[in-house]
Motif scaffolding. Structure first.
Motif, short mmCIF file in Angstrom:
data_model
loop_
_atom_site.label_atom_id
_atom_site.label_comp_id
_atom_site.label_asym_id
_atom_site.label_seq_id
_atom_site.Cartn_x
_atom_site.Cartn_y
_atom_site.Cartn_z
N LEU A 96 0.83 -1.20 0.00
CA LEU A 96 0.00 0.00 0.00
C LEU A 96 0.87 1.26 0.00
O LEU A 96 0.64 2.19 -0.79
N VAL A 97 1.85 1.30 0.88
CA VAL A 97 2.75 2.45 0.94
C VAL A 97 3.50 2.62 -0.37
O VAL A 97 3.65 3.73 -0.89
N ALA A 98 3.98 1.51 -0.93
CA ALA A 98 4.71 1.58 -2.20
C ALA A 98 3.83 2.15 -3.31
O ALA A 98 4.28 3.00 -4.09
N ALA A 99 2.57 1.70 -3.37
CA ALA A 99 1.67 2.19 -4.41
C ALA A 99 1.41 3.69 -4.24
O ALA A 99 1.37 4.43 -5.23
N THR A 140 10.40 0.17 8.16
CA THR A 140 10.79 -0.41 6.87
C THR A 140 10.13 0.34 5.73
O THR A 140 10.77 0.64 4.71
N ALA A 141 8.86 0.68 5.88
CA ALA A 141 8.13 1.40 4.83
C ALA A 141 8.70 2.78 4.58
O ALA A 141 8.49 3.36 3.49
N ALA A 142 9.41 3.33 5.56
CA ALA A 142 9.99 4.67 5.40
C ALA A 142 11.03 4.71 4.28
O ALA A 142 11.36 5.78 3.78
N THR A 143 11.54 3.54 3.88
CA THR A 143 12.55 3.51 2.81
C THR A 143 11.93 3.50 1.42
O THR A 143 12.66 3.61 0.43
#
Length: 207
Positions: A96-99, A140-143
């Protein structure tokens, strides 16, 4: 990369803070102050999850007030409880974060998740995870993507010694070209990522 000016917040008759102002470039900065001082409130205002009574915030050069979409696109935010998406699995959250950041979950992101010990939790829902596991997924999603600012409330909450070592490496790496603004009482973490320590006094707090 992160700037705020004349930031004020109150709840009823209680003034949390007023007149806060500061500008941050690349590097790590730790907000260290007593419990109940308003750290989570400040981070919520900077992330746009709370509304300030006065003042303005800029993220990556974009005003949170007049250009909220652009400002939030420049931000990676790790809230205190990390329960924003209770029914999402860890993998679904990363996707979701990547999208939202117009990218994909890269091998590097999955490698960081592995270093954090998250492989057994990728298919678990956030509501089934410990605080530490939830926190590690948000970190992790912060990257993902090209955010210019990372704001992490109680960044090391629930993390064991091994995960804190990974966190130090992560913050040092991100701090090379981003603003990393976090709260913590862990002096090992703060010193390990060469963070500058600030309290509300240094942010121009007036009550």
């Amino acid at each position: 990369m992160l700037r705020f000016d004349n930031l004020s917040k109150r709840y009823g008759e209680r003034v949390i803070f007023q007149g806060l102002q500061h500008a941050f470039g690349a590097g790590c900065v730790a907000l260290c102050d007593e419990n109940g001082s308003g750290k989570s409130t400040l981070f919520g205002l900077l992330a746009g999850t709370l509304e300030a009574d006065t003042g303005e915030v800029w993220l990556g050069g974009h005003s949170l007030r007049s250009a909220p979409l652009e400002a939030k696109a420049a931000l990676a935010y790790v809230p205190d409880d990390c329960l924003t998406y209770p029914t999402h699995t860890g993998r679904a959250f990363l996707e979701l974060v990547a999208a939202r950041r117009n990218t994909t979950v890269s091998a590097g992101t999955l490698e960081l998740a592995e270093r954090f010990g998250l492989a057994p939790h990728l298919e678990k829902r956030f509501e089934q995870m410990s605080l530490g596991s939830r926190k590690k997924f948000f970190l992790t999603a912060a990257t993902l993507g090209e955010s210019r600012v990372l704001i992490a409330d109680e960044a090391d909450a629930g993390l064991d010694a091994a995960a804190r070592a990974v966190l130090i490496d992560l913050f040092k790496t991100l701090g090379q070209d981003r603003t990393v603004f976090f709260s913590s009482y862990d002096t090992v973490l703060i010193r390990g990522c060469d963070a500058k320590m600030l309290g509300f006094a240094e942010l121009g707090r007036h009550e």
